[in-house]
Design a protein around this motif. Structure first.
Motif, mmCIF file in Angstrom:
data_model
loop_
_atom_site.group_PDB
_atom_site.id
_atom_site.type_symbol
_atom_site.label_atom_id
_atom_site.label_comp_id
_atom_site.label_asym_id
_atom_site.label_seq_id
_atom_site.Cartn_x
_atom_site.Cartn_y
_atom_site.Cartn_z
ATOM 1 N N PHE A 149 0.840 -1.188 0.000
ATOM 2 C CA PHE A 149 0.000 0.000 0.000
ATOM 3 C C PHE A 149 0.879 1.243 0.000
ATOM 4 O O PHE A 149 2.000 1.226 0.519
ATOM 5 N N LEU A 150 0.333 2.330 -0.536
ATOM 6 C CA LEU A 150 0.962 3.629 -0.373
ATOM 7 C C LEU A 150 0.444 4.262 0.910
ATOM 8 O O LEU A 150 -0.685 3.992 1.339
ATOM 9 N N ARG A 151 1.258 5.090 1.532
ATOM 10 C CA ARG A 151 0.827 5.783 2.743
ATOM 11 C C ARG A 151 -0.440 6.593 2.487
ATOM 12 O O ARG A 151 -1.329 6.660 3.341
ATOM 13 N N SER A 152 -0.522 7.181 1.300
ATOM 14 C CA SER A 152 -1.703 7.977 0.964
ATOM 15 C C SER A 152 -2.965 7.117 0.935
ATOM 16 O O SER A 152 -4.050 7.579 1.317
ATOM 17 N N GLN A 153 -2.844 5.869 0.474
ATOM 18 C CA GLN A 153 -3.997 4.966 0.489
ATOM 19 C C GLN A 153 -4.443 4.689 1.924
ATOM 20 O O GLN A 153 -5.640 4.627 2.213
#
Length: 359
Positions: A149-153
């Protein structure tokens, strides 16, 4: 270089949470090198990113970590790229981000200086666990299930992220920042509350997060040494007093036991060596790497966990101890790594850089 001493630069420190680990590694190497073979120049990267070069050490090596914290001064403009006039080869031991992730390797490539360890691409992939697993999957190497996952997700949809983890991996699971070494920022989650906490911690260290399924397994490790002709060490086992081999266990003892060589069947040791070489080659590794595995003893299944392209050389470090058990002493290991760096640099020098040279 004949009978002249090799001018060896050691770059250590760096702008990561592994700064102190790097100092310990640098100290160990400096105390182990043969003063009759090498002139050592310490190059300290401070926490603020400033580079400081110390006086050449010719026989007088530091005996305390504090001695490696050179007095702060701003290096003169262009001095980093003049290192190729001052050093024959560099041993970079800056662990973690801004060190073993290809950044320092890229600088040394631009400066045209031979250096120990993997190149820019292999270092970058080896540091990013998500990319590493992608490459291993392409190479057909066995791995545990994982999601990235991306941190933004995570910040935009925490419940969606946790729902997917529960659906695809279940509990317990391990949450890690993709770009961090020495088990920094890693936590084991046994329920949703712990999962949320683990993701919050990992997100503090990196914008890319990875979550892996838990398997009941023994933790086995092996060292790889070489460029194209590869030598593997004996297999070692980490028997952690805690639930997993975390930062405290790695660098402060914390009750962890290391079994060298590991007591495993011969076919397991052979399979580990074979997969380790395949992984090293898949990344286009060079010099050294420590490659970690999970062995599900009950089902006799082996999973590659990760590769560490710049393993530590502290008194608690597995890599040198694995090769010590294989008959390669610490000082000999350093000698071989330096020679491998010089050989790889010479091989790169064969590349044509100007198409007109072909005419």
């Amino acid at each position: 270089m004949g009978n002249q001493k090799i001018r060896l630069g050691i770059i250590y420190g760096g702008k990561s949470s592994e700064h102190e680990v790097s100092l310990r590694t640098a100290m160990s190497i400096m105390q182990a090198v043969d003063a009759n073979k090498y002139e050592v120049t310490p190059v300290y990267v401070q926490l603020d990113g400033a580079w400081v070069t110390g006086e050449t050490l010719a026989g007088q090596l530091p005996d305390k970590i504090e001695a490696l914290r050179l007095s702060a001064k701003t290096p003169k403009s262009g001095s980093l790229f003049a290192m190729n006039e001052q050093m024959d080869v560099v041993f970079p031991v800056v662990h973690g981000p801004f060190g073993e992730d290809g950044t320092i390797q890229g600088l040394l490539e631009l400066a045209n200086i031979p250096y120990v360890g993997t190149g820019v691409m292999a270092s970058a992939i080896g540091m990013d666990k998500w990319m590493m697993k992608t490459v291993f999957a392409q190479a057909g190497l066995p791995q545990v299930k994982y999601v990235g996952f991306l941190r933004s997700q995570w910040e935009k949809g925490q419940d969606d992220v946790m729902d997917r983890i529960e659906r695809e991996l279940g509990y317990p699971c391990f949450v890690k920042p993709a770009n961090m070494g020495s088990s920094v920022g890693i936590n084991k989650a046994k329920n949703r509350e712990e999962l949320k906490h683990a993701l919050e911690v990992a997100a503090k260290f990196d914008r890319r997060l990875i979550v892996e399924e838990f398997v009941q397994a023994r933790e086995l490790e092996i060292g790889v040494l070489g460029n194209e002709e590869l030598l593997t060490s004996v297999v070692g086992e980490v028997i952690a007093a805690k639930e997993f081999y975390d930062y405290e266990a790695k660098y402060k003892g914390a009750g962890t036991e290391l079994s060298i060589p590991a007591i495993v069947p011969e076919h397991v040791s052979k399979q580990i060596a074979d997969i380790a070489k395949q992984a090293f080659q898949a990344l286009d590794g060079s010099g050294l790497s420590r490659i970690d595995f999970f062995w599900d003893e009950k089902n006799d299944k082996l999973y590659i966990n990760e590769v560490n392209t710049m393993p530590g050389f502290t008194p608690f470090s597995m890599y040198p101890m694995l090769f010590q058990a294989a008959g390669v002493s610490y000082s000999e290991l350093i000698d071989r790594l330096v020679q491998l760096a010089i050989e790889r640099h010479a091989d790169k020098g064969r590349n044509v850089v100007d198409a007109e040279e072909l005419d």
